[in-house]
Design a protein around this motif. Structure first.
Motif, mmCIF file in Angstrom:
data_model
loop_
_atom_site.group_PDB
_atom_site.id
_atom_site.type_symbol
_atom_site.label_atom_id
_atom_site.label_comp_id
_atom_site.label_asym_id
_atom_site.label_seq_id
_atom_site.Cartn_x
_atom_site.Cartn_y
_atom_site.Cartn_z
ATOM 1 N N MET A 1 -3.174 -15.100 -9.080
ATOM 2 C CA MET A 1 -3.329 -13.953 -8.188
ATOM 3 C C MET A 1 -2.609 -12.725 -8.739
ATOM 4 O O MET A 1 -3.134 -11.611 -8.668
ATOM 5 C CB MET A 1 -2.821 -14.287 -6.792
ATOM 6 C CG MET A 1 -3.661 -15.323 -6.091
ATOM 7 S SD MET A 1 -3.097 -15.630 -4.444
ATOM 8 C CE MET A 1 -3.762 -14.194 -3.654
ATOM 9 N N LEU B 1 -4.665 -2.578 -3.782
ATOM 10 C CA LEU B 1 -4.802 -3.825 -4.521
ATOM 11 C C LEU B 1 -3.528 -4.668 -4.529
ATOM 12 O O LEU B 1 -3.560 -5.824 -4.933
ATOM 13 C CB LEU B 1 -5.215 -3.538 -5.969
ATOM 14 C CG LEU B 1 -6.655 -3.093 -6.161
ATOM 15 C CD1 LEU B 1 -6.881 -2.652 -7.594
ATOM 16 C CD2 LEU B 1 -7.609 -4.209 -5.794
ATOM 17 N N LEU B 2 -2.422 -4.122 -4.090
ATOM 18 C CA LEU B 2 -1.176 -4.878 -4.065
ATOM 19 C C LEU B 2 -1.138 -5.937 -2.966
ATOM 20 O O LEU B 2 -0.279 -6.807 -2.980
ATOM 21 C CB LEU B 2 0.008 -3.929 -3.895
ATOM 22 C CG LEU B 2 0.329 -3.045 -5.083
ATOM 23 C CD1 LEU B 2 1.407 -2.048 -4.702
ATOM 24 C CD2 LEU B 2 0.768 -3.880 -6.245
ATOM 25 N N THR C 1 -4.612 -11.469 -11.794
ATOM 26 C CA THR C 1 -5.851 -10.845 -11.324
ATOM 27 C C THR C 1 -5.580 -9.480 -10.708
ATOM 28 O O THR C 1 -6.322 -8.519 -10.947
ATOM 29 C CB THR C 1 -6.556 -11.754 -10.304
ATOM 30 O OG1 THR C 1 -6.757 -13.036 -10.893
ATOM 31 C CG2 THR C 1 -7.870 -11.179 -9.868
ATOM 32 N N THR C 2 -4.519 -9.388 -9.927
ATOM 33 C CA THR C 2 -4.162 -8.099 -9.327
ATOM 34 C C THR C 2 -3.778 -7.087 -10.400
ATOM 35 O O THR C 2 -4.158 -5.910 -10.319
ATOM 36 C CB THR C 2 -3.005 -8.279 -8.328
ATOM 37 O OG1 THR C 2 -3.404 -9.210 -7.327
ATOM 38 C CG2 THR C 2 -2.625 -6.971 -7.680
ATOM 39 N N MET D 1 -5.692 -3.662 -10.992
ATOM 40 C CA MET D 1 -4.998 -2.374 -10.924
ATOM 41 C C MET D 1 -5.216 -1.575 -12.199
ATOM 42 O O MET D 1 -5.308 -0.353 -12.160
ATOM 43 C CB MET D 1 -3.504 -2.593 -10.680
ATOM 44 C CG MET D 1 -3.185 -3.017 -9.278
ATOM 45 S SD MET D 1 -1.441 -3.301 -9.023
ATOM 46 C CE MET D 1 -0.796 -1.650 -9.186
ATOM 47 N N PRO E 1 -2.933 -8.753 -2.091
ATOM 48 C CA PRO E 1 -2.927 -10.190 -2.386
ATOM 49 C C PRO E 1 -1.630 -10.682 -3.022
ATOM 50 O O PRO E 1 -1.163 -11.772 -2.709
ATOM 51 C CB PRO E 1 -4.098 -10.365 -3.355
ATOM 52 C CG PRO E 1 -4.979 -9.197 -3.122
ATOM 53 C CD PRO E 1 -4.087 -8.079 -2.685
ATOM 54 N N THR E 2 -1.048 -9.869 -3.871
ATOM 55 C CA THR E 2 0.185 -10.296 -4.524
ATOM 56 C C THR E 2 1.331 -10.387 -3.518
ATOM 57 O O THR E 2 2.040 -11.384 -3.463
ATOM 58 C CB THR E 2 0.561 -9.322 -5.650
ATOM 59 O OG1 THR E 2 -0.489 -9.340 -6.608
ATOM 60 C CG2 THR E 2 1.850 -9.704 -6.306
ATOM 61 N N ARG F 1 -5.303 1.511 -6.269
ATOM 62 C CA ARG F 1 -4.220 0.700 -6.833
ATOM 63 C C ARG F 1 -3.228 0.262 -5.760
ATOM 64 O O ARG F 1 -2.760 -0.875 -5.771
ATOM 65 C CB ARG F 1 -3.498 1.486 -7.922
ATOM 66 C CG ARG F 1 -4.307 1.628 -9.168
ATOM 67 C CD ARG F 1 -3.512 2.304 -10.284
ATOM 68 N NE ARG F 1 -4.436 2.763 -11.287
ATOM 69 C CZ ARG F 1 -4.725 4.028 -11.527
ATOM 70 N NH1 ARG F 1 -4.125 4.981 -10.850
ATOM 71 N NH2 ARG F 1 -5.600 4.353 -12.450
#
Length: 114
Positions: A18, A38-39, A21-22, A26, A41-42, A35
């Motif tokens: 994960m 997109l943070l 992928t993130t 990004m 999931p992490t 960007r």
């Protein structure tokens, strides 16, 4: 390798996938606002998976410790709260810088000396 080690290894591998992928997403994101979004999931999933993996290893070696459990729950809840508030403010500030209000731009265009 015991069953708990296999479970923890799977959790760590999933969290690592994960994060990677993130990071790739990004890198390919078109703008700063994407960007920031997109943070999620992490911060929302990968970090709690790592904390749960640590708890499972501790429980398998030392037994259940309520102190560690409470600290893990507080750490996960805290990171969710801080990340959501931080993401909100970063998104608002980036949106305010990158998106121009059309009505305001039209009014400014008709002013002399603008």
């Amino acid at each position: 390798m015991t069953v708990t080690e296999i479970i923890v290894s799977a959790l760590v591998i999933l969290a690592t996938v994960m994060v990677v992928t993130t990071a790739i997403a990004m890198w390919r994101a078109p703008d700063a606002l994407t960007r920031v979004n997109l943070l999620g999931p992490t911060v929302g999933v990968a970090f709690p998976l790592l904390v749960m993996g640590k708890l499972i290893i501790d429980w398998s070696t030392r037994g259940f410790d309520p102190n560690n459990f409470v600290r893990a729950v507080l750490a996960i809840a805290g990171v969710w709260i801080v990340a959501s508030v931080g993401s909100y403010y970063m998104g608002r500030s980036i949106y305010g810088v990158t998106v121009e209000d059309v009505r305001h731009a039209e009014e400014r265009a008709y002013q002399p000396g603008a």
